[in-house]
Design a protein around this motif. Structure first.
Motif, PDB file in Angstrom:
ATOM      1  N   GLY A  88       0.915  -1.157  -0.014  1.00 54.18           N
ATOM      2  CA  GLY A  88       0.072  -0.149   0.129  1.00 54.18           C
ATOM      3  C   GLY A  88       0.900   1.259  -0.098  1.00 54.18           C
ATOM      4  N   GLY A  89       1.971   1.229   0.918  1.00 52.75           N
ATOM      5  CA  GLY A  89       2.558   2.529   0.937  1.00 52.75           C
ATOM      6  C   GLY A  89       3.278   2.915  -0.434  1.00 52.75           C
ATOM      7  N   ASN A  90       3.900   1.554  -0.886  1.00 56.52           N
ATOM      8  CA  ASN A  90       4.588   2.034  -2.399  1.00 56.52           C
ATOM      9  C   ASN A  90       3.429   2.425  -3.199  1.00 56.52           C
ATOM     10  N   THR A  91       2.385   1.695  -3.261  1.00 54.47           N
ATOM     11  CA  THR A  91       1.282   2.217  -4.311  1.00 54.47           C
ATOM     12  C   THR A  91       0.902   3.567  -4.192  1.00 54.47           C
ATOM     13  N   ILE A  92       0.745   4.338  -2.929  1.00 53.54           N
ATOM     14  CA  ILE A  92       0.504   5.455  -2.664  1.00 53.54           C
ATOM     15  C   ILE A  92       1.538   6.509  -3.100  1.00 53.54           C
ATOM     16  N   SER A  93       2.698   6.100  -2.912  1.00 53.03           N
ATOM     17  CA  SER A  93       3.920   6.840  -3.396  1.00 53.03           C
ATOM     18  C   SER A  93       3.847   6.746  -5.078  1.00 53.03           C
ATOM     19  N   GLN A  94       3.693   5.667  -5.641  1.00 54.81           N
ATOM     20  CA  GLN A  94       3.452   5.734  -6.893  1.00 54.81           C
ATOM     21  C   GLN A  94       2.362   6.843  -7.576  1.00 54.81           C
ATOM     22  N   ILE A  95       1.138   6.493  -6.826  1.00 55.44           N
ATOM     23  CA  ILE A  95       0.048   7.224  -7.186  1.00 55.44           C
ATOM     24  C   ILE A  95       0.281   8.874  -6.980  1.00 55.44           C
ATOM     25  N   LYS A  96       1.107   9.149  -6.001  1.00 51.71           N
ATOM     26  CA  LYS A  96       1.514  10.888  -5.950  1.00 51.71           C
ATOM     27  C   LYS A  96       2.235  11.013  -7.017  1.00 51.71           C
ATOM     28  N   ARG A  97       3.361  10.373  -7.428  1.00 49.15           N
ATOM     29  CA  ARG A  97       4.103  10.698  -8.141  1.00 49.15           C
ATOM     30  C   ARG A  97       3.543  10.735  -9.778  1.00 49.15           C
ATOM     31  N   LEU A  98       2.735   9.778 -10.121  1.00 45.63           N
ATOM     32  CA  LEU A  98       2.049   9.755 -11.148  1.00 45.63           C
ATOM     33  C   LEU A  98       1.111  10.934 -11.413  1.00 45.63           C
ATOM     34  N   SER A  99       0.161  11.169 -10.256  1.00 47.08           N
ATOM     35  CA  SER A  99      -0.620  12.261 -10.301  1.00 47.08           C
ATOM     36  C   SER A  99      -0.098  13.708 -10.586  1.00 47.08           C
ATOM     37  N   ASP A 100       1.107  13.683  -9.780  1.00 46.31           N
ATOM     38  CA  ASP A 100       1.783  15.121 -10.002  1.00 46.31           C
ATOM     39  C   ASP A 100       2.367  15.403 -11.415  1.00 46.31           C
ATOM     40  N   ARG A 101       2.409  14.188 -12.175  1.00 49.10           N
ATOM     41  CA  ARG A 101       2.960  14.282 -13.459  1.00 49.10           C
ATOM     42  C   ARG A 101       1.862  14.696 -14.542  1.00 49.10           C
ATOM     43  N   ILE A 102       0.782  14.098 -14.193  1.00 52.09           N
ATOM     44  CA  ILE A 102      -0.253  14.354 -14.720  1.00 52.09           C
ATOM     45  C   ILE A 102      -0.998  15.757 -14.615  1.00 52.09           C
ATOM     46  N   PHE A 103      -0.929  16.057 -13.321  1.00 50.79           N
ATOM     47  CA  PHE A 103      -1.442  17.639 -12.950  1.00 50.79           C
ATOM     48  C   PHE A 103      -0.541  18.342 -13.713  1.00 50.79           C
ATOM     49  N   GLY A 104       0.729  18.281 -13.864  1.00 50.85           N
ATOM     50  CA  GLY A 104       1.700  19.272 -14.349  1.00 50.85           C
ATOM     51  C   GLY A 104       1.211  19.439 -15.911  1.00 50.85           C
ATOM     52  N   ARG A 105       1.134  18.080 -16.674  1.00 46.36           N
ATOM     53  CA  ARG A 105       0.646  18.232 -17.856  1.00 46.36           C
ATOM     54  C   ARG A 105      -0.621  18.826 -18.242  1.00 46.36           C
ATOM     55  N   ILE A 106      -1.632  18.597 -17.471  1.00 44.93           N
ATOM     56  CA  ILE A 106      -3.018  19.388 -17.663  1.00 44.93           C
ATOM     57  C   ILE A 106      -2.658  20.922 -17.422  1.00 44.93           C
ATOM     58  N   LEU A 107      -1.858  21.421 -16.343  1.00 44.89           N
ATOM     59  CA  LEU A 107      -1.489  22.658 -16.416  1.00 44.89           C
ATOM     60  C   LEU A 107      -0.876  23.228 -17.628  1.00 44.89           C
ATOM     61  N   SER A 108      -0.033  22.545 -18.189  1.00 46.67           N
ATOM     62  CA  SER A 108       0.675  22.698 -19.562  1.00 46.67           C
ATOM     63  C   SER A 108      -0.277  23.009 -20.511  1.00 46.67           C
ATOM     64  N   GLN A 109      -0.868  21.781 -20.555  1.00 47.06           N
ATOM     65  CA  GLN A 109      -2.110  21.848 -21.782  1.00 47.06           C
ATOM     66  C   GLN A 109      -2.950  23.019 -21.866  1.00 47.06           C
ATOM     67  N   ARG A 110      -3.285  23.501 -20.440  1.00 50.01           N
ATOM     68  CA  ARG A 110      -4.241  24.591 -20.342  1.00 50.01           C
ATOM     69  C   ARG A 110      -3.368  25.958 -20.339  1.00 50.01           C
ATOM     70  N   ASN A 111      -2.299  25.899 -20.597  1.00 50.74           N
ATOM     71  CA  ASN A 111      -1.285  27.126 -20.348  1.00 50.74           C
ATOM     72  C   ASN A 111      -1.509  28.085 -19.161  1.00 50.74           C
ATOM     73  N   VAL A 112      -1.738  27.220 -18.108  1.00 50.52           N
ATOM     74  CA  VAL A 112      -1.560  27.545 -16.747  1.00 50.52           C
ATOM     75  C   VAL A 112      -0.220  27.431 -16.341  1.00 50.52           C
ATOM     76  N   ASP A 113       0.547  28.707 -16.299  1.00 55.68           N
ATOM     77  CA  ASP A 113       1.829  28.562 -15.708  1.00 55.68           C
ATOM     78  C   ASP A 113       2.227  29.703 -14.492  1.00 55.68           C
ATOM     79  N   ALA A 114       1.045  30.015 -13.848  1.00 61.11           N
ATOM     80  CA  ALA A 114       1.269  30.776 -12.704  1.00 61.11           C
ATOM     81  C   ALA A 114       1.335  29.986 -11.218  1.00 61.11           C
ATOM     82  N   PHE A 115       1.116  28.665 -11.228  1.00 57.90           N
ATOM     83  CA  PHE A 115       1.613  27.854 -10.125  1.00 57.90           C
ATOM     84  C   PHE A 115       1.789  26.464 -10.736  1.00 57.90           C
ATOM     85  N   ASN A 116       2.564  25.677  -9.658  1.00 61.77           N
ATOM     86  CA  ASN A 116       2.872  24.230 -10.084  1.00 61.77           C
ATOM     87  C   ASN A 116       1.956  23.396  -9.104  1.00 61.77           C
ATOM     88  N   GLY A 117       2.117  22.207  -8.966  1.00 67.07           N
ATOM     89  CA  GLY A 117       1.203  21.228  -8.258  1.00 67.07           C
ATOM     90  C   GLY A 117       1.392  21.537  -6.789  1.00 67.07           C
TER      91      GLY A 117
END
Length: 150
Positions: free
Chosen positions: A5-34
């Motif tokens: 579970g702990g490893n899975t939660i860490s991987q979810i966090k890492r992947l969700s941060d990457r996806i969140f960053g991509r969505i910010l980029s796609q929407r041209n939101v550069d005022a803040f990061n995750g």
């Protein structure tokens, strides 16, 4: 049976941060990061809070927050203001620029929620949220029992 579970939660966090960053980029939101988005989210809920309160609500260490707030202040997203009731205390508040970003953040958060729970029933979502909440509570209790306030 191996419990990961702990490893899975860490991987979810890492992947969700990457996806969140991509969505910010796609929407041209550069005022803040995750990470800054987590800070803004808390301040959109309640402004005029101390660094300690922000640390408690975001789960970020006060030492980490200090440099992040410095950066966000230079980006004109937050301001430090003196507490009217306690001169030793400094409070954090949002700028007009940050207030205008709330709608973007809300939409991106909605999109992230859809990604997280794709294919889940409402009952599965409820159960998942409940179980994650219990894990969170267990971890907080452990830290508290060891005298760690973070």
């Amino acid at each position: 049976m191996t419990i990961q579970g702990g490893n899975t939660i860490s991987q979810i966090k890492r992947l969700s941060d990457r996806i969140f960053g991509r969505i910010l980029s796609q929407r041209n939101v550069d005022a803040f990061n995750g990470a800054q988005g987590r800070i803004l989210y808390v301040l959109w809920q309640e402004e005029r809070i101390s660094l300690r309160e922000l640390s408690d609500r975001t789960g970020l260490a006060a030492t980490t927050l200090t440099s992040m707030i410095d950066r966000m202040e230079s980006l004109r997203l937050v301001r430090r203001i003196p507490d009217e009731h306690d001169r030793r205390k400094t409070l954090l508040t949002l700028t007009d620029t940050a207030k205008k970003l709330e709608q973007d953040y809300t939409e991106i958060s909605r999109q992230m929620t859809e990604i997280f729970y794709a294919g889940f029933s409402k009952e599965e979502i409820r159960q998942c949220e409940m179980l994650l909440g219990r894990i969170h509570d267990n971890l907080k209790k452990m830290l508290k029992s060891k005298g760690d306030t973070q």
